[in-house]
Design a protein around this motif. Structure first.
Motif, PDB file in Angstrom:
ATOM      1  N   GLN A 269       0.697  -1.254  -0.030  1.00  0.00           N
ATOM      2  CA  GLN A 269       0.008   0.079  -0.002  1.00  0.00           C
ATOM      3  C   GLN A 269       0.785   1.241   0.059  1.00  0.00           C
ATOM      4  O   GLN A 269       0.449   2.208  -0.794  1.00  0.00           O
ATOM      5  CB  GLN A 269      -0.950   0.065   1.167  1.00  0.00           C
ATOM      6  N   VAL A 270       1.928   1.154   0.844  1.00  0.00           N
ATOM      7  CA  VAL A 270       2.960   2.403   0.724  1.00  0.00           C
ATOM      8  C   VAL A 270       3.472   2.778  -0.486  1.00  0.00           C
ATOM      9  O   VAL A 270       3.623   3.751  -1.026  1.00  0.00           O
ATOM     10  CB  VAL A 270       3.962   2.124   1.697  1.00  0.00           C
ATOM     11  N   LYS A 271       3.816   1.577  -1.210  1.00  0.00           N
ATOM     12  CA  LYS A 271       4.359   1.733  -2.492  1.00  0.00           C
ATOM     13  C   LYS A 271       3.625   2.255  -3.502  1.00  0.00           C
ATOM     14  O   LYS A 271       3.837   2.925  -4.465  1.00  0.00           O
ATOM     15  CB  LYS A 271       4.965   0.274  -3.054  1.00  0.00           C
ATOM     16  N   MET A 272       2.222   1.624  -3.369  1.00  0.00           N
ATOM     17  CA  MET A 272       0.909   2.087  -4.285  1.00  0.00           C
ATOM     18  C   MET A 272       0.559   3.545  -4.128  1.00  0.00           C
ATOM     19  O   MET A 272       0.519   4.402  -5.247  1.00  0.00           O
ATOM     20  CB  MET A 272      -0.344   1.495  -3.977  1.00  0.00           C
ATOM     21  N   LEU A 273       0.949   4.237  -2.846  1.00  0.00           N
ATOM     22  CA  LEU A 273       0.632   5.377  -2.454  1.00  0.00           C
ATOM     23  C   LEU A 273       1.773   6.386  -3.171  1.00  0.00           C
ATOM     24  O   LEU A 273       1.482   7.471  -3.881  1.00  0.00           O
ATOM     25  CB  LEU A 273       0.705   5.868  -1.098  1.00  0.00           C
ATOM     26  N   ALA A 274       2.953   5.948  -2.903  1.00  0.00           N
ATOM     27  CA  ALA A 274       4.188   6.541  -3.393  1.00  0.00           C
ATOM     28  C   ALA A 274       4.199   6.595  -4.727  1.00  0.00           C
ATOM     29  O   ALA A 274       4.564   7.633  -5.454  1.00  0.00           O
ATOM     30  CB  ALA A 274       5.492   6.132  -2.842  1.00  0.00           C
ATOM     31  N   GLY A 275       3.667   5.569  -5.480  1.00  0.00           N
ATOM     32  CA  GLY A 275       3.549   5.663  -7.010  1.00  0.00           C
ATOM     33  C   GLY A 275       2.692   6.390  -7.426  1.00  0.00           C
ATOM     34  O   GLY A 275       2.548   6.830  -8.741  1.00  0.00           O
ATOM     35  N   CYS A 276       1.599   7.063  -6.880  1.00  0.00           N
ATOM     36  CA  CYS A 276       0.733   7.974  -7.235  1.00  0.00           C
ATOM     37  C   CYS A 276       1.416   9.292  -7.220  1.00  0.00           C
ATOM     38  O   CYS A 276       0.470  10.366  -7.605  1.00  0.00           O
ATOM     39  CB  CYS A 276      -0.549   7.957  -6.443  1.00  0.00           C
ATOM     40  N   ILE A 277       2.518   9.688  -6.809  1.00  0.00           N
ATOM     41  CA  ILE A 277       2.704  11.067  -6.395  1.00  0.00           C
ATOM     42  C   ILE A 277       4.086  11.366  -7.307  1.00  0.00           C
ATOM     43  O   ILE A 277       5.147  10.241  -7.344  1.00  0.00           O
ATOM     44  CB  ILE A 277       3.239  11.267  -5.048  1.00  0.00           C
ATOM     45  N   SER A 278       4.103  12.045  -8.124  1.00  0.00           N
ATOM     46  CA  SER A 278       5.214  12.507  -9.074  1.00  0.00           C
ATOM     47  C   SER A 278       6.298  13.087  -8.183  1.00  0.00           C
ATOM     48  O   SER A 278       6.067  13.394  -7.134  1.00  0.00           O
ATOM     49  CB  SER A 278       4.981  13.410 -10.161  1.00  0.00           C
ATOM     50  N   ASP A 279       7.523  13.049  -8.688  1.00  0.00           N
ATOM     51  CA  ASP A 279       8.849  13.680  -7.698  1.00  0.00           C
ATOM     52  C   ASP A 279       8.504  14.749  -7.428  1.00  0.00           C
ATOM     53  O   ASP A 279       9.126  15.325  -6.285  1.00  0.00           O
ATOM     54  CB  ASP A 279      10.178  13.617  -8.768  1.00  0.00           C
ATOM     55  N   THR A 280       7.937  15.808  -8.109  1.00  0.00           N
ATOM     56  CA  THR A 280       7.779  17.435  -7.674  1.00  0.00           C
ATOM     57  C   THR A 280       6.453  17.718  -7.139  1.00  0.00           C
ATOM     58  O   THR A 280       6.277  19.019  -6.852  1.00  0.00           O
ATOM     59  CB  THR A 280       8.417  18.372  -8.812  1.00  0.00           C
ATOM     60  N   GLU A 281       5.530  16.737  -6.896  1.00  0.00           N
ATOM     61  CA  GLU A 281       4.089  16.916  -6.664  1.00  0.00           C
ATOM     62  C   GLU A 281       3.832  17.166  -5.134  1.00  0.00           C
ATOM     63  O   GLU A 281       4.595  16.764  -4.331  1.00  0.00           O
ATOM     64  CB  GLU A 281       3.314  15.929  -6.984  1.00  0.00           C
ATOM     65  N   GLU A 282       2.811  18.206  -4.905  1.00  0.00           N
ATOM     66  CA  GLU A 282       2.314  18.421  -3.429  1.00  0.00           C
ATOM     67  C   GLU A 282       0.918  17.942  -3.534  1.00  0.00           C
ATOM     68  O   GLU A 282       0.300  18.783  -4.035  1.00  0.00           O
ATOM     69  CB  GLU A 282       2.602  19.441  -2.756  1.00  0.00           C
ATOM     70  N   VAL A 283       0.375  17.025  -2.981  1.00  0.00           N
ATOM     71  CA  VAL A 283      -0.868  16.396  -3.270  1.00  0.00           C
ATOM     72  C   VAL A 283      -1.645  16.420  -2.055  1.00  0.00           C
ATOM     73  O   VAL A 283      -1.313  15.976  -0.953  1.00  0.00           O
ATOM     74  CB  VAL A 283      -0.757  14.943  -3.970  1.00  0.00           C
ATOM     75  N   THR A 284      -3.110  16.537  -2.128  1.00  0.00           N
ATOM     76  CA  THR A 284      -3.905  16.647  -0.955  1.00  0.00           C
ATOM     77  C   THR A 284      -4.417  15.310  -0.677  1.00  0.00           C
ATOM     78  O   THR A 284      -4.477  14.114  -1.475  1.00  0.00           O
ATOM     79  CB  THR A 284      -5.368  17.504  -1.300  1.00  0.00           C
ATOM     80  N   ALA A 285      -4.764  14.943   0.461  1.00  0.00           N
ATOM     81  CA  ALA A 285      -5.215  13.566   0.812  1.00  0.00           C
ATOM     82  C   ALA A 285      -6.474  12.983  -0.170  1.00  0.00           C
ATOM     83  O   ALA A 285      -6.489  11.836  -0.473  1.00  0.00           O
ATOM     84  CB  ALA A 285      -5.728  13.446   2.185  1.00  0.00           C
ATOM     85  N   ALA A 286      -7.285  14.045  -0.208  1.00  0.00           N
ATOM     86  CA  ALA A 286      -8.495  13.843  -0.819  1.00  0.00           C
ATOM     87  C   ALA A 286      -8.012  13.313  -2.589  1.00  0.00           C
ATOM     88  O   ALA A 286      -8.578  12.439  -3.151  1.00  0.00           O
ATOM     89  CB  ALA A 286      -9.314  14.845  -1.340  1.00  0.00           C
ATOM     90  N   GLU A 287      -7.129  14.007  -3.229  1.00  0.00           N
ATOM     91  CA  GLU A 287      -6.603  13.606  -4.454  1.00  0.00           C
ATOM     92  C   GLU A 287      -5.948  12.368  -4.533  1.00  0.00           C
ATOM     93  O   GLU A 287      -6.008  11.677  -5.451  1.00  0.00           O
ATOM     94  CB  GLU A 287      -5.593  14.740  -4.846  1.00  0.00           C
ATOM     95  N   LEU A 288      -5.162  11.927  -3.373  1.00  0.00           N
ATOM     96  CA  LEU A 288      -4.532  10.619  -3.368  1.00  0.00           C
ATOM     97  C   LEU A 288      -5.541   9.503  -3.340  1.00  0.00           C
ATOM     98  O   LEU A 288      -5.560   8.569  -3.890  1.00  0.00           O
ATOM     99  CB  LEU A 288      -3.424  10.476  -2.151  1.00  0.00           C
ATOM    100  N   MET A 289      -6.491   9.617  -2.543  1.00  0.00           N
ATOM    101  CA  MET A 289      -7.757   8.748  -2.591  1.00  0.00           C
ATOM    102  C   MET A 289      -8.195   8.513  -3.690  1.00  0.00           C
ATOM    103  O   MET A 289      -8.588   7.426  -3.930  1.00  0.00           O
ATOM    104  CB  MET A 289      -8.812   9.147  -1.374  1.00  0.00           C
TER     105      MET A 289
END
Length: 340
Positions: A269-289
């Motif tokens: 799950q951690v790897k999946m979450l990290a895979g949803c974020i690009s190297d320079t992004e700052e993302v909200t929890a709602a967007e991650l969900m």
């Protein structure tokens, strides 16, 4: 023979329920001793605690600046604010040396907390004091001549009470604010002393960043103090503090995800979450969900977000305010190295 001191409070149904819920969470740590929270998380939470407790007193130094002071680095800032941080670090480092029912320790802690900030560090106040919000007097503290006796009575009660430590520590905090025993530093001493009392009950609570949530809820914090004053009953403040302790516990990673070993054995799950974020992004929890196609927020937090934070793969953009509506998450340097 005078009757024993009894602070005015009522055990409400809400207090009973709150204590039961907190004990259930804390109970999951009962067999893990002092190793339950990793050294890294202890350090982070201690920094958050110090920064937030001083921010309530209008100290403007950031999490990064407090971290730098803790690490012995030079920091640009007000000399007074830097001194406040150094003093607070020293106080929280001495938890193991003090007893929450010792008046002598209480004065010794104030001497360190207010060192080089006030002339009366380590001494009870000698004059009257009123507490103002703007131009309005919201609390007139007891006369200076009664302070020492009131503190001794309070600590005597704390040493003998049979009420649960969660309740007793909250009452201790409230009564310190009510008595206002010092010319300055009463707020930070009240919060410090409740933390010390909680740590005497369960050692890991020394690293619970309750002050961070109090800082976010200052209006409610002062309202609870004021309502308890108005009623001459500490229960509204006890209810507020128990709710804050409960929420601070809820922000800790799940018990099987807190130790240092997790950082090298991350879940899928951690790897999946990290895979949803690009190297320079700052993302909200709602967007991650949304990216993970998840609908249940508690499951997202427990299985994805909190383990990723504990493993050091994801970090908050505003760690001082974990519940901020503007909070976002980004990959850490550790995660970026693993991706390459």
């Amino acid at each position: 023979m005078p009757a024993p001191h009894q602070p005015p409070f009522t055990i409400t149904p809400r207090i009973v329920s709150q204590v039961a819920e907190i004990c259930e969470r804390v109970g999951s740590w009962s067999n893990r001793g002092s190793e339950g929270i990793s050294p890294r998380l202890r350090k982070e939470n201690r920094i958050r605690t110090i920064q937030a407790s001083l921010a309530i007193e209008n100290n403007t130094l950031s999490i990064d600046q407090v971290t730098a002071i803790l690490e012995g680095k030079r920091v640009l800032g007000s000399p007074r604010e830097i001194q406040e941080v150094r003093n607070a670090i020293d106080c929280y480092d001495r938890f193991g040396n003090w007893q929450p029912t010792s008046v002598e320790d209480f004065l010794a802690a104030h001497k360190i907390m207010m060192r080089a900030l006030v002339d009366e560090a380590g001494s009870f106040r000698r004059g009257g004091v009123g507490i103002y919000r703007g131009d309005q007097l919201v609390h007139m503290a007891p006369p200076a001549g009664r302070v020492e006796h009131l503190v001794q009575d309070l600590f005597g009660w704390a040493a003998t009470t049979e009420h649960h430590p969660l309740i007793a520590s909250s009452i201790l905090h409230y009564e310190i604010e009510f008595i206002h025993p010092f010319a300055d530093g009463n707020g930070r001493m009240g919060r410090l002393w409740q933390s010390l009392a909680l740590a005497s009950w369960h050692a890991e609570l020394a690293y619970l960043p309750v002050e961070s949530l109090i800082s976010e809820r200052q209006t409610d914090y002062y309202a609870a103090l004021g309502e308890s004053d108005r009623r001459a009953d500490a229960s509204p403040f006890v209810e507020f503090m128990l709710a804050t302790i409960h929420d601070a516990l809820a922000e800790l990673p799940a018990t099987d995800q807190v130790t240092d070993q997790v950082t090298d054995q991350v879940t899928d799950q951690v790897k999946m979450l990290a895979g949803c974020i690009s190297d320079t992004e700052e993302v909200t929890a709602a967007e991650l969900m949304k990216r993970l196609d998840l609908k249940h927020k508690p499951s997202f937090r427990q299985s994805y977000l909190l383990p990723a934070l504990a493993a050091g793969w994801v970090e908050m953009t505003d760690p001082a305010s974990p519940r901020s509506p503007a909070q976002r998450y980004r990959l850490t340097k550790r995660a970026l190295r693993r991706k390459r």
